[in-house]
Design an enzyme around this catalytic site. Structure first.
Site, PDB file in Angstrom:
ATOM      1  N   ASN C  12     -20.110  75.813  12.393  1.00 18.82           N
ATOM      2  CA  ASN C  12     -19.803  75.049  11.174  1.00 18.82           C
ATOM      3  C   ASN C  12     -18.331  74.642  11.206  1.00 18.82           C
ATOM      4  O   ASN C  12     -17.450  75.495  11.139  1.00 18.82           O
ATOM      5  CB  ASN C  12     -20.102  75.929   9.945  1.00 18.82           C
ATOM      6  CG  ASN C  12     -19.797  75.226   8.632  1.00 18.82           C
ATOM      7  OD1 ASN C  12     -19.378  74.069   8.615  1.00 18.82           O
ATOM      8  ND2 ASN C  12     -20.010  75.932   7.530  1.00 18.82           N
ATOM      9  N   LYS C  14     -16.626  73.116   8.996  1.00 13.53           N
ATOM     10  CA  LYS C  14     -15.957  73.139   7.690  1.00 13.53           C
ATOM     11  C   LYS C  14     -14.932  71.991   7.619  1.00 13.53           C
ATOM     12  O   LYS C  14     -15.231  70.887   8.079  1.00 13.53           O
ATOM     13  CB  LYS C  14     -15.335  74.515   7.447  1.00 13.53           C
ATOM     14  CG  LYS C  14     -16.408  75.630   7.444  1.00 13.53           C
ATOM     15  CD  LYS C  14     -15.888  76.929   6.893  1.00 13.53           C
ATOM     16  CE  LYS C  14     -17.021  77.948   6.785  1.00 13.53           C
ATOM     17  NZ  LYS C  14     -16.595  79.206   6.179  1.00 13.53           N
ATOM     18  N   HIS C  96     -24.953  75.988   1.695  1.00 13.50           N
ATOM     19  CA  HIS C  96     -23.908  76.866   2.218  1.00 13.50           C
ATOM     20  C   HIS C  96     -23.145  77.493   1.044  1.00 13.50           C
ATOM     21  O   HIS C  96     -23.013  76.884  -0.010  1.00 13.50           O
ATOM     22  CB  HIS C  96     -22.955  76.078   3.117  1.00 13.50           C
ATOM     23  CG  HIS C  96     -21.985  76.968   3.827  1.00 13.50           C
ATOM     24  ND1 HIS C  96     -20.813  77.390   3.257  1.00 13.50           N
ATOM     25  CD2 HIS C  96     -22.042  77.548   5.049  1.00 13.50           C
ATOM     26  CE1 HIS C  96     -20.177  78.179   4.105  1.00 13.50           C
ATOM     27  NE2 HIS C  96     -20.896  78.287   5.202  1.00 13.50           N
ATOM     28  N   GLU C 144     -25.682  84.771   4.997  1.00 15.20           N
ATOM     29  CA  GLU C 144     -24.236  85.012   5.106  1.00 15.20           C
ATOM     30  C   GLU C 144     -23.725  85.694   3.834  1.00 15.20           C
ATOM     31  O   GLU C 144     -23.516  85.028   2.825  1.00 15.20           O
ATOM     32  CB  GLU C 144     -23.471  83.702   5.243  1.00 15.20           C
ATOM     33  CG  GLU C 144     -23.697  82.922   6.506  1.00 15.20           C
ATOM     34  CD  GLU C 144     -22.650  81.822   6.650  1.00 15.20           C
ATOM     35  OE1 GLU C 144     -21.861  81.869   7.599  1.00 15.20           O
ATOM     36  OE2 GLU C 144     -22.641  80.900   5.784  1.00 15.20           O
ATOM     37  N   GLY C 184     -18.205  86.486   9.552  1.00 14.60           N
ATOM     38  CA  GLY C 184     -17.401  87.452  10.303  1.00 14.60           C
ATOM     39  C   GLY C 184     -17.714  87.549  11.781  1.00 14.60           C
ATOM     40  O   GLY C 184     -17.100  88.322  12.514  1.00 14.60           O
ATOM     41  N   ALA C 205     -17.867  80.041  12.219  1.00 10.00           N
ATOM     42  CA  ALA C 205     -16.866  79.006  11.969  1.00 10.00           C
ATOM     43  C   ALA C 205     -15.500  79.446  12.472  1.00 10.00           C
ATOM     44  O   ALA C 205     -15.182  79.278  13.656  1.00 10.00           O
ATOM     45  CB  ALA C 205     -16.815  78.661  10.479  1.00 10.00           C
ATOM     46  N   SER C 206     -14.696  80.058  11.596  1.00  8.93           N
ATOM     47  CA  SER C 206     -13.286  80.299  11.903  1.00  8.93           C
ATOM     48  C   SER C 206     -13.084  81.154  13.151  1.00  8.93           C
ATOM     49  O   SER C 206     -12.102  80.956  13.871  1.00  8.93           O
ATOM     50  CB  SER C 206     -12.578  80.941  10.701  1.00  8.93           C
ATOM     51  OG  SER C 206     -13.197  82.156  10.356  1.00  8.93           O
TER      52      SER C 206
END
Lengths: 225, 225, 225, 225
Positions: C12, C14, C96, C144, C184, C205-206
């Protein structure tokens, strides 16, 4: 409403446990006592659900925290202006940072307040939105930098120039709108500083509501003015 | 709550002028009289602001129209579940088509209702959302096709298969959840048809609230069951 | 789409600076290379505005992050499903935690995805909302827990029972819906743990986007499966 | 931006089928031809997803329909200002009646537009909200009474005093902000009337987009000025 009736202090009950239900009625009685003892005009803004029992119990100006831009009809779970008016409220907060409204809704609700003869306290977050708010000619504008709300850091100390500049810009548009300031206000010094910067009162919440002795906190708040 | 206490009829007051303030108290007395005279369980869902005076005036089950997914704290203009509970309500509508909620908020509010010992009436718009709603195990599911709300065209006639299929799909997931149906219900025939399709009651509003004789409209509504 | 085409990993994008505009195109090329080199199916979910240049640049499954429940017509600033379809996307994320939808809108958008032949990845936040989501029969459900998103604490370690229980409850309703898990996830161990708990892939994602070497981070992620 | 660059006409593509995807690119070419042939400045506001292919295909000012008040980071399904800027857009609509924003968000997005060197077109619904909008000093204010949008009844005929009064009130606050007007505009007469009332251009949509011959409709629109 004459200027003498200016609510120097508006206590926003939010949805704290200490300002809900029976606690809200008790707190309202403390506010009335503090107002009576100090001679300072104090108003309160409880949750909609608690308005009837509070208005029955005390004789101080009572505001609603919000009203929806709706007319009588098929709306479920909304807060109808006419229903609020019928409780006997004096006025309403509009566009609090925890209940932001669109520009079009702010316009409509300030207008509806006037039609219902309710005092409008339009909340803003900075100098520019305060200037914009002045175009709607509400009864009061309450500036609260959202980053300071609930912090205990008073806007009158952290950002004195914001309060001064807000008063200045609002009065360029409309010289008759008194300005309240909020966010982080809890002590007599905060209150005094706010008035010295040109505010005519304060909007506050947790600083009083969470105090061990709510009534004494209110008395202290106005001790230096 | 035992099944006997099932509110066969829930009257959603919405924000109609006829069901606001003093009118809401009067209407509530009519509902109580109609319930007493017919022996049919009737409940009401007034605006939050009107809950205290209504609960003081009548002795029938009173529901809130909505509650926000918040906990006591810094929220302005919101409807705190604990504040509603303290009024003495029996339960709450959740996710009405005029106050739609996210999936995560529905879950949280049904859960909060259970914690507060409040009866949850979870509203849905079609067969599939009703099946999804059953996963949250609310006390009731109320199916209302939004395109029929306020039309006077009863769901029990316009879409009988929707009511039947909803009951069937909900009971596949959880056989113990009674189903209410709504939208367009106003006459004794509509009510009878709803029960024959498997619903255990109805959720209705304008058909009664806008009637010339609200009490008689309620008595007529249950005349064929 | 056959099960073989299961996107084991959905990245993702984002609105991180590292996954916007030209950076998004470059990142997409890294994802394609990592997928080619490892043989693991990897998909991406960029911002709507970046879809055309990315789909022109790479040949991996591309998802949109969201689509609005609207039909062609008078809507300004919205994301039209048909406009997304025309870019050549494979599917879409739905609901989401940073773009929560109402129950009615989730139903409508999963249905619209099917009509447009788009793969639907319905996001949920806990076991109960996942069970509810299964009633809509989406192509994937991605669980999530929002409190873990962006923390680096993998759901597969922090709450292994949530993943297991989610898979179990979803499969009670519909045995054919593969489950992804997220929040995470960033290392090969996290990924391995997720698969061992019954997930068929991950949404992340991150952990990858913010990595110094994004391509290597993806290769490491699948190194233990 | 010099006044010469004033976009006399902004065509809002909304999400009509006729102004989505390939159709949007074709329509953009018609707008460019109409602009070239008439010498009148014409700009377009397509959906975010269609910006890249349109900006590649034509050489006229392109606006986004909306941007979210977010910074690069963890946001899913949102429209990041920096992502829009990177497409090569000239500016953005803000607060269209189909995408209303809070007062605080309007302030933040006008400010963000200035930082990104994007032309801001702030939409309003009446005289008072237009005056409020002027406090934010956007590049343009576009007044559109929402009750006339999509009706074919031009604001310049139905409510000429609204346009005149809006220009007057805006210029009391800031004399340099050009005013556009919209809602119901489709013919050369509507356009001429708008300019005579003090507007410097128009914002329009369905009147052109739904025309049998979109290019000719644009040429007709500017035939009397």
């Amino acid at each position: 409403m004459t200027k003498k009736e200016t609510p120097i202090i508006i206590l926003n009950y939010k949805t704290y446990a200490e300002s809900t239900g029976k606690n809200a009625v008790t707190l309202s009685q403390y506010v009335q006592e503090a107002s009576d003892e100090t001679g300072v005009n104090m108003a309160i803004a409880p949750q909609a659900v608690d308005l009837y029992p509070i208005i029955e119990a005390v004789d101080i100006p009572v505001y609603s925290q919000h009203m929806d831009n709706i007319t009588p009809g098929g709306h479920t779970g909304s807060t109808l202006p006419e229903a609020l008016k019928e409780t006997g409220i004096t006025g309403t907060l509009i566009n609090h940072s925890e209940q932001r409204l669109t520009l079009a809704d702010i316009d409509a609700i300030v207008e509806k307040s006037k039609q219902l003869n309710l005092t409008s306290v339009l909340c803003t977050n900075n100098v520019k939105t305060s200037a914009a708010a002045a175009s709607f000619n509400p009864d009061y504008i309450a500036i609260e930098p959202p980053e300071l709300i609930g912090t205990g850091i008073p806007v009158s100390k952290a950002s004195p120039e914001v309060v001064e500049k807000t008063v200045e810009e609002i009065h360029k548009i409309n010289n008759n709108i008194p300005v309240l300031c909020g966010a982080g206000i809890s002590t007599g010094e905060d209150m005094k500083a706010a008035l010295e910067l040109g505010a005519e009162g304060v909007l506050l919440a947790s600083g009083i509501i969470k105090a061990d002795d709510q009534k004494q906190a209110l008395i202290d708040l106005v001790s230096l003015i």
